[in-house]
Design a protein around this motif. Structure first.
Motif, PDB file in Angstrom:
ATOM      1  N   ILE A 333     -55.013  15.233  43.949  1.00  0.00           N
ATOM      2  CA  ILE A 333     -54.537  13.950  44.454  1.00  0.00           C
ATOM      3  C   ILE A 333     -53.234  13.609  43.739  1.00  0.00           C
ATOM      4  O   ILE A 333     -53.193  13.515  42.512  1.00  0.00           O
ATOM      5  N   ALA A 334     -52.177  13.459  44.525  1.00  0.00           N
ATOM      6  CA  ALA A 334     -50.841  13.290  43.952  1.00  0.00           C
ATOM      7  C   ALA A 334     -50.214  11.998  44.455  1.00  0.00           C
ATOM      8  O   ALA A 334     -50.641  11.411  45.450  1.00  0.00           O
ATOM      9  N   GLU A 335     -49.175  11.574  43.764  1.00  0.00           N
ATOM     10  CA  GLU A 335     -48.405  10.404  44.163  1.00  0.00           C
ATOM     11  C   GLU A 335     -46.955  10.610  43.749  1.00  0.00           C
ATOM     12  O   GLU A 335     -46.658  11.409  42.856  1.00  0.00           O
ATOM     13  N   PRO A 336     -46.027   9.889  44.403  1.00  0.00           N
ATOM     14  CA  PRO A 336     -44.624  10.002  43.985  1.00  0.00           C
ATOM     15  C   PRO A 336     -44.366   9.203  42.721  1.00  0.00           C
ATOM     16  O   PRO A 336     -45.043   8.210  42.441  1.00  0.00           O
ATOM     17  N   ASN A 337     -43.374   9.632  41.962  1.00  0.00           N
ATOM     18  CA  ASN A 337     -42.948   8.908  40.763  1.00  0.00           C
ATOM     19  C   ASN A 337     -41.448   9.103  40.612  1.00  0.00           C
ATOM     20  O   ASN A 337     -40.965  10.246  40.624  1.00  0.00           O
ATOM     21  N   LEU A 338     -40.712   8.025  40.515  1.00  0.00           N
ATOM     22  CA  LEU A 338     -39.254   8.107  40.504  1.00  0.00           C
ATOM     23  C   LEU A 338     -38.694   7.821  39.118  1.00  0.00           C
ATOM     24  O   LEU A 338     -39.113   6.866  38.450  1.00  0.00           O
ATOM     25  N   VAL A 339     -37.764   8.675  38.708  1.00  0.00           N
ATOM     26  CA  VAL A 339     -37.054   8.516  37.440  1.00  0.00           C
ATOM     27  C   VAL A 339     -35.568   8.439  37.759  1.00  0.00           C
ATOM     28  O   VAL A 339     -35.029   9.302  38.461  1.00  0.00           O
ATOM     29  N   VAL A 340     -34.904   7.420  37.236  1.00  0.00           N
ATOM     30  CA  VAL A 340     -33.506   7.154  37.560  1.00  0.00           C
ATOM     31  C   VAL A 340     -32.622   7.447  36.357  1.00  0.00           C
ATOM     32  O   VAL A 340     -32.957   7.100  35.213  1.00  0.00           O
ATOM     33  N   VAL A 361     -31.739   9.661  41.427  1.00  0.00           N
ATOM     34  CA  VAL A 361     -33.140   9.261  41.530  1.00  0.00           C
ATOM     35  C   VAL A 361     -33.963  10.522  41.767  1.00  0.00           C
ATOM     36  O   VAL A 361     -33.905  11.111  42.860  1.00  0.00           O
ATOM     37  N   GLN A 362     -34.690  10.963  40.754  1.00  0.00           N
ATOM     38  CA  GLN A 362     -35.512  12.169  40.919  1.00  0.00           C
ATOM     39  C   GLN A 362     -36.973  11.793  41.101  1.00  0.00           C
ATOM     40  O   GLN A 362     -37.500  10.924  40.409  1.00  0.00           O
ATOM     41  N   ASN A 363     -37.614  12.480  42.041  1.00  0.00           N
ATOM     42  CA  ASN A 363     -39.056  12.323  42.251  1.00  0.00           C
ATOM     43  C   ASN A 363     -39.770  13.318  41.354  1.00  0.00           C
ATOM     44  O   ASN A 363     -39.839  14.510  41.656  1.00  0.00           O
ATOM     45  N   THR A 364     -40.295  12.841  40.245  1.00  0.00           N
ATOM     46  CA  THR A 364     -41.015  13.712  39.316  1.00  0.00           C
ATOM     47  C   THR A 364     -42.506  13.770  39.622  1.00  0.00           C
ATOM     48  O   THR A 364     -43.269  14.397  38.890  1.00  0.00           O
ATOM     49  N   GLY A 365     -42.927  13.097  40.692  1.00  0.00           N
ATOM     50  CA  GLY A 365     -44.331  13.136  41.091  1.00  0.00           C
ATOM     51  C   GLY A 365     -44.624  14.342  41.949  1.00  0.00           C
ATOM     52  O   GLY A 365     -43.755  15.161  42.253  1.00  0.00           O
ATOM     53  N   GLY A 366     -45.880  14.430  42.386  1.00  0.00           N
ATOM     54  CA  GLY A 366     -46.313  15.579  43.178  1.00  0.00           C
ATOM     55  C   GLY A 366     -46.374  15.302  44.661  1.00  0.00           C
ATOM     56  O   GLY A 366     -46.927  16.099  45.420  1.00  0.00           O
ATOM     57  N   TRP A 367     -45.837  14.152  45.099  1.00  0.00           N
ATOM     58  CA  TRP A 367     -45.906  13.780  46.509  1.00  0.00           C
ATOM     59  C   TRP A 367     -44.580  13.165  46.931  1.00  0.00           C
ATOM     60  O   TRP A 367     -43.789  12.711  46.109  1.00  0.00           O
ATOM     61  N   GLU A 368     -44.338  13.121  48.243  1.00  0.00           N
ATOM     62  CA  GLU A 368     -43.086  12.605  48.775  1.00  0.00           C
ATOM     63  C   GLU A 368     -42.935  11.107  48.537  1.00  0.00           C
ATOM     64  O   GLU A 368     -43.907  10.357  48.606  1.00  0.00           O
ATOM     65  N   ALA A 369     -41.699  10.672  48.277  1.00  0.00           N
ATOM     66  CA  ALA A 369     -41.364   9.257  48.148  1.00  0.00           C
ATOM     67  C   ALA A 369     -40.569   8.839  49.382  1.00  0.00           C
ATOM     68  O   ALA A 369     -39.509   9.403  49.673  1.00  0.00           O
ATOM     69  N   TRP A 370     -41.104   7.845  50.109  1.00  0.00           N
ATOM     70  CA  TRP A 370     -40.491   7.394  51.363  1.00  0.00           C
ATOM     71  C   TRP A 370     -39.930   5.987  51.208  1.00  0.00           C
ATOM     72  O   TRP A 370     -40.401   5.186  50.398  1.00  0.00           O
ATOM     73  N   ASN A 371     -38.906   5.700  52.063  1.00  0.00           N
ATOM     74  CA  ASN A 371     -38.313   4.354  52.141  1.00  0.00           C
ATOM     75  C   ASN A 371     -37.961   3.835  50.761  1.00  0.00           C
ATOM     76  O   ASN A 371     -38.253   2.682  50.400  1.00  0.00           O
ATOM     77  N   VAL A 372     -37.318   4.682  49.991  1.00  0.00           N
ATOM     78  CA  VAL A 372     -36.950   4.337  48.619  1.00  0.00           C
ATOM     79  C   VAL A 372     -35.870   3.251  48.633  1.00  0.00           C
ATOM     80  O   VAL A 372     -34.874   3.344  49.364  1.00  0.00           O
ATOM     81  N   GLN A 485     -38.605   0.076  44.705  1.00  0.00           N
ATOM     82  CA  GLN A 485     -39.748   0.167  45.610  1.00  0.00           C
ATOM     83  C   GLN A 485     -39.721   1.496  46.346  1.00  0.00           C
ATOM     84  O   GLN A 485     -38.653   2.008  46.686  1.00  0.00           O
ATOM     85  N   TRP A 486     -40.905   2.049  46.585  1.00  0.00           N
ATOM     86  CA  TRP A 486     -41.030   3.245  47.408  1.00  0.00           C
ATOM     87  C   TRP A 486     -42.469   3.354  47.902  1.00  0.00           C
ATOM     88  O   TRP A 486     -43.359   2.609  47.477  1.00  0.00           O
ATOM     89  N   PHE A 487     -42.721   4.296  48.821  1.00  0.00           N
ATOM     90  CA  PHE A 487     -44.027   4.480  49.438  1.00  0.00           C
ATOM     91  C   PHE A 487     -44.367   5.970  49.460  1.00  0.00           C
ATOM     92  O   PHE A 487     -43.484   6.826  49.281  1.00  0.00           O
ATOM     93  N   ASN A 488     -45.653   6.274  49.718  1.00  0.00           N
ATOM     94  CA  ASN A 488     -46.059   7.683  49.797  1.00  0.00           C
ATOM     95  C   ASN A 488     -46.126   8.192  51.232  1.00  0.00           C
ATOM     96  O   ASN A 488     -46.627   9.286  51.478  1.00  0.00           O
ATOM     97  N   ALA A 489     -45.634   7.413  52.193  1.00  0.00           N
ATOM     98  CA  ALA A 489     -45.545   7.860  53.587  1.00  0.00           C
ATOM     99  C   ALA A 489     -44.534   6.977  54.293  1.00  0.00           C
ATOM    100  O   ALA A 489     -44.115   5.929  53.778  1.00  0.00           O
ATOM    101  N   ASN A 490     -44.135   7.387  55.502  1.00  0.00           N
ATOM    102  CA  ASN A 490     -43.178   6.579  56.239  1.00  0.00           C
ATOM    103  C   ASN A 490     -43.858   5.358  56.841  1.00  0.00           C
ATOM    104  O   ASN A 490     -45.071   5.182  56.736  1.00  0.00           O
ATOM    105  N   GLY A 501     -41.214  -0.251  41.084  1.00  0.00           N
ATOM    106  CA  GLY A 501     -40.685   0.257  39.828  1.00  0.00           C
ATOM    107  C   GLY A 501     -41.099  -0.599  38.658  1.00  0.00           C
ATOM    108  O   GLY A 501     -40.926  -1.821  38.686  1.00  0.00           O
ATOM    109  N   GLY A 502     -41.692   0.028  37.651  1.00  0.00           N
ATOM    110  CA  GLY A 502     -42.162  -0.717  36.492  1.00  0.00           C
ATOM    111  C   GLY A 502     -43.341  -1.606  36.780  1.00  0.00           C
ATOM    112  O   GLY A 502     -43.723  -2.417  35.936  1.00  0.00           O
ATOM    113  N   GLY A 503     -43.924  -1.482  37.983  1.00  0.00           N
ATOM    114  CA  GLY A 503     -45.060  -2.316  38.358  1.00  0.00           C
ATOM    115  C   GLY A 503     -44.665  -3.653  38.958  1.00  0.00           C
ATOM    116  O   GLY A 503     -45.485  -4.336  39.570  1.00  0.00           O
TER     117      GLY A 503
END
Length: 937
Positions: A333-340, A361-372, A485-490, A501-503
């Motif tokens: 089970i993966a999620e996106p994670n963005l590091v700027v 903006v790099q996605n260091t998570g294991g899943w796609e980041a959408w609508n960043v 802000q970002w999402f794990n799907a479109n 970001g940052g919660g």
């Protein structure tokens, strides 16, 4: 000795009764398995089938189910299973192994062939397979220690091939399991043939799939279960006719699938697509598999007349048969994670300069980041309007200069795709008023696509200082950018997860030095003087600015001379390079003047191989002058020597000589370069605050591997090694770390996890445990270790129940190593981190069993007293043998008790010997083991 079954500890009481001077009838120890409900009166009616001494011959059964308590009560005291009909044995796991000691396939009628089905059976006993006419059907993890002669009778079975779209899934985002039905499976070689259908026609196909057991927890990994829900229709189609798909009726609910399929002709396959989604209660990082179970009917060719030849059409039809389950590959089970990361090559600027900023903006998570959504706060005037402007808000950065551009890069920096302008692949907002004044807001649209794992969204724009800087005001201008802000799907996926970001989704100070959703970049606004700076980036890692490097890395140095308001002429620059640190000569990448004023003379850059000095002077001997507002920029690449020691500092500082610099009083003979990333920008009026440009050599050392505190281990015991990567923390991040460990043959891999900071990650063996050659990694995002941190890896293993493990054997002296990457997510070859010292050997210890006592008493006649009354013919005596395991932490497996009887005594027929451990009956106790001689008990 071999050890299997349950562990017995502490005091074991073995109780048996003997009769004196009389021979009791032998207790039946055999059981028959037959497909008929009643054997009385047929040709196979022989005395002791499933009798247990009660004379009842009607209990013969065709199914022995480990989940059936009644069946278990019957089979638990049986030593030999006699096969005299079609028989199914199922649901005996390693925790509840099939208790029979021997399976005898001999049948009184040599012309009768049977089918014996083993479905999810763990069995450690023996088999008699000589010249039998039967077929053996082995499915679903059934495990035996059998001879080649028995293997000859196992036939290939039909299997479901269950596949997943990838190694990861994300909560709320549907994905599809694909079932290919059927494929052929060889149970002896554990080999399947997914591209081939079955040579047999199948009918009455019934499939079930429990999505709440997604359920199947990965062995040895805590909290790795997952629950899913069916979303949409189950669809199926013939492999050779994808266009003819149909909707499959689910007779269960959306978490418990139950459906049937049409008959499948020989050679054909049905493809079933099951759309599911991970429920909200799951946790990123968990691993899960899912199992589709099934049964069907088919014809099995058999030598029915036992003539040694299977004639065409000879055989029998069976309904139902258990098929080999379709177990999906492990998913995480993966999620996106963005590091700027926000950077600019500018350090000191004035209103005449164009300033270029880059937001990575790099996605260091294991899943796609959408609508960043990316926000960039441009410094603005915070003093009264009457005061001089103090920021950059006067310029629209979305249109200034070359304009704003965005692109998606791969992990290695190569172009994945360029994004079309605002309104197509992203929306873009800029305003000088309102709540979002002086803020760039860029949001990727569905059309712009996702930032995939390890990919980068790179936004580049240009701006300038407010024009009022020409008449006053100076200082550091800090520009903060981040992914808010970002999402794990479109936007079409209703169950997608929103991430802030940052919660909170609110930018703060950019948290410099912390790899998170935001970052900042600082420039010094200058209105007077000059700046002579030297910076360095690491081309091997992409770090800019760089502070560390490994031997062999290529560095890019940048000399920057910026003239604010001086009259700088007759310029010459000398930059000595240490041949002990660098592979010389360097490669000069850039040598020129840039700025709003055209330079009258071009510089010439050269390298003196005698003095190992980079030199800059005017072309053709002419003086080199730098007009006000212009920049002289020299870039060169140089490779570090291979043998540099860990911790060594490679230091560089260039020297400038020139005329016309009046900001420094008194004017020196030469002006040293300054690294603006160390102690900020140098004051242009003070000589002596310039910092050299330093690179620290960082070579990650070996890992360390430690045994548990107790180095004595027992058969079946699980224990954990602790591996620390690296053994000493280094000021450099290690990405996509892999732990390599070839376990000794007497150990079995169970699980592995890693703790980095406050995060716990599950590690998987991607080598599948082949030859105990472990390759442990985190499948979703990779095991990343930040600079100055370590990963604490717990590797849990089990001492195999194998003949190699004997008391006193000293072993387990194996060594682990690791590899890593310098770039997050890069496909470049892994670098070796080295192996640690081999831990001290560990020792296998055996239990110590002691017979504490053997007590005897009269049972019949009860009036007799031992020691007073003599024993006579017909008396019944009870013996109690007490055996103690005196080992503090060692379990005794497969305990066998032997008592040699004198000729005057025989086992009393009215009592079955029993065994208890600490007063608890032993359910797996076998009173009459197969093959025991007639004299001893």
């Amino acid at each position: 000795m071999m050890r299997t079954g349950y562990s017995w500890k502490n005091k074991l009481l073995f109780i048996f009764m003997l009769s004196l001077g009389a021979v009791a009838p032998a207790l039946a120890g055999d059981m028959s398995c037959t497909g008929r409900s009643e054997k009385n009166g047929d040709d196979f009616n022989y005395a002791n089938d499933f009798d247990f001494g009660d004379g009842n011959q009607t209990n013969d059964i065709g199914v022995i189910d480990g989940n059936d308590p009644y069946t278990m009560s019957l089979i638990s005291t049986v030593s030999t299973l006699q096969i005299d009909g079609d028989c199914t044995i199922k649901n005996f796991t390693q925790d509840n192994p099939f208790p029979v000691t021997n399976i005898n396939y001999w049948t009184p009628n040599p012309k009768q062939s049977y089918l014996i089905v083993f479905d999810n059976v763990y069995y450690t006993g023996g088999m008699s397979c000589s010249n039998i006419p039967h077929k053996l059907w082995l499915t679903n993890g059934s495990t035996f220690t059998i001879t080649n002669s028995c293997q000859d009778y196992f036939i290939p079975v039909e299997k479901i091939d269950k596949q997943v779209p990838g190694p990861t899934a994300s909560i709320g985002v549907p994905f599809t399991y694909t079932l290919k039905i059927p494929v052929m499976y060889d149970p002896t070689g554990l080999t399947s043939f997914p591209d081939l259908g079955s040579p047999n026609a199948l009918g009455n196909i019934h499939v079930t799939d429990d999505l709440t057991a997604a359920a199947t927890v990965v062995p040895g990994v805590a909290n790795s279960g997952a629950e899913m829900t069916l979303v949409g229709d189950i669809r199926a189609y013939d492999r050779d006719n994808p266009a003819g798909a149909w909707v499959v009726t689910n007779n269960g609910d959306n978490k418990h699938l139950d459906f049937t399929l049409p008959d499948v002709p020989a050679g054909s396959q049905i493809i079933v697509e099951i759309p599911v989604v991970l429920d909200a209660g799951n946790t990123p990082g968990w691993q899960f598999i899912n199992t589709a179970k099934w049964e069907f009917s088919r014809f099995i060719a058999m030598d029915m007349n036992a003539d040694g030849v299977v004639d065409p059409g000879e055989g029998r039809f069976f309904d139902p048969l258990p098929g080999e389950w379709g177990v999906s590959p492990t998913m995480t089970i993966a999620e996106p994670n963005l590091v700027v990361n926000k950077t600019t090559p500018a350090t000191a600027v004035n209103p005449a300069n164009t300033i270029t900023y880059t937001i990575d903006v790099q996605n260091t998570g294991g899943w796609e980041a959408w609508n960043v959504r990316v926000e960039d706060i441009i410094p603005q005037n915070t003093v009264p309007a009457s005061a001089p402007a103090m920021g950059m808000c006067e310029t629209d950065p979305t249109t200034f200069g070359t304009g704003l551009s965005a692109q998606i890069l791969n992990a290695d920096g190569t172009l994945n795709r360029a994004l079309a302008g605002a309104g197509a692949d992203y929306t873009l907002a800029w305003s000088t008023t309102g709540p979002d004044a002086c803020k760039i807001i860029l949001t990727l649209t569905d059309n712009g696509g996702a930032i995939g794992p390890n990919e980068h969204l790179v936004v580049t724009y240009q701006t300038a200082l407010d024009s009022a800087f020409s008449s006053g005001g100076a200082g550091d201008l800090i520009n903060v950018a981040g992914a808010t802000q970002w999402f794990n799907a479109n936007s079409t996926v209703g169950g997608r997860i929103q991430y802030l970001g940052g919660g909170t989704g609110v930018l703060t100070d950019g948290t410099p030095g912390v790899p998170d959703f935001q970052d900042n970049a600082s420039v010094t606004a200058a209105v007077s003087g000059y700046y002579f700076e030297k910076t360095v980036s690491n081309l091997a890692t992409g770090d800019n600015p760089a502070t560390g490097a490994a031997p062999g890395d290529t560095l890019r140095y940048r000399l920057h001379l910026f003239n604010v308001d001086q009259t700088i002429s007759n310029i010459s620059i000398a930059d000595p390079l240490d041949a002990a640190s660098f592979v010389l000569p360097p490669n000069i990448a850039t040598c020129g003047v840039v700025g709003p004023v055209a330079a009258p003379v071009n510089p010439v850059c050269s390298f003196d191989t005698v003095t190992n000095t980079l030199q800059v002077a005017g072309s053709g001997g002419a003086p080199l002058d730098l007009p006000q507002g212009d920049d002289l920029v020299i870039e060169f690449d140089v490779t570090l020597q291979a043998g540099l020691a860990n911790g060594a500092v490679v230091s560089n500082q260039a020297q400038l000589t020139a005329s016309g610099i009046t900001s420094v009083v008194p004017a020196p003979v030469s002006y040293p370069s300054d690294d603006p990333n160390v102690n900020s920008v140098s004051d242009p009026t003070i000589l002596g605050d310039e910092d050299p440009t330093d690179i620290t050599i960082v070579t990650p050392g070996a890992l360390s591997k430690a045994n548990p505190a107790n180095t004595n281990v027992t058969i079946g015991q699980q224990f954990s090694y602790q591996i620390t990567v690296p053994a000493a923390a280094v000021p450099m991040p290690l990405y996509d770390v892999r732990i390599l460990d070839t376990l000794p043959a007497n150990l079995r891999f169970v699980s592995a996890s890693a703790v980095v900071g406050a995060t716990t990650l599950t590690l998987s063996d991607t080598n599948g445990g082949a030859d105990n050659n472990l390759v442990l990694l985190e499948q979703a995002t990779g095991l990343d270790i930040p600079a100055n941190q370590q990963a604490i890896v717990t590797l849990t293993v089990e001492v195999r129940n194998d003949a190699i493990n004997q008391g006193g054997v000293t072993s387990f002296g194996n060594t682990a190593s690791y590899t890593y990457s310098r770039v997050n997510g890069s496909a470049a070859p892994q670098l070796s981190g080295g192996a640690g010292a081999t831990p001290a050997p560990m020792t296998v210890v055996e239990p110590t069993l002691t017979i504490l006592s053997k007590d005897v008493s009269f049972i019949s006649p009860a009036s007799k007293v031992l020691g007073t009354d003599p024993a006579t013919v017909g008396d019944v005596l009870q013996y109690v043998v007490t055996i103690d395991n005196t080992s503090a932490d060692t379990t005794a497996f497969d305990v066998n008790v032997v008592d040699t009887l004198p000729p005057e005594l025989a086992l009393y027929s009215g009592f079955t010997p029993t065994a208890t451990i600490n007063g608890v009956p032993v359910g797996t106790f076998v009173a009459t083991p197969a093959g025991a001689p007639g004299g001893p008990l």
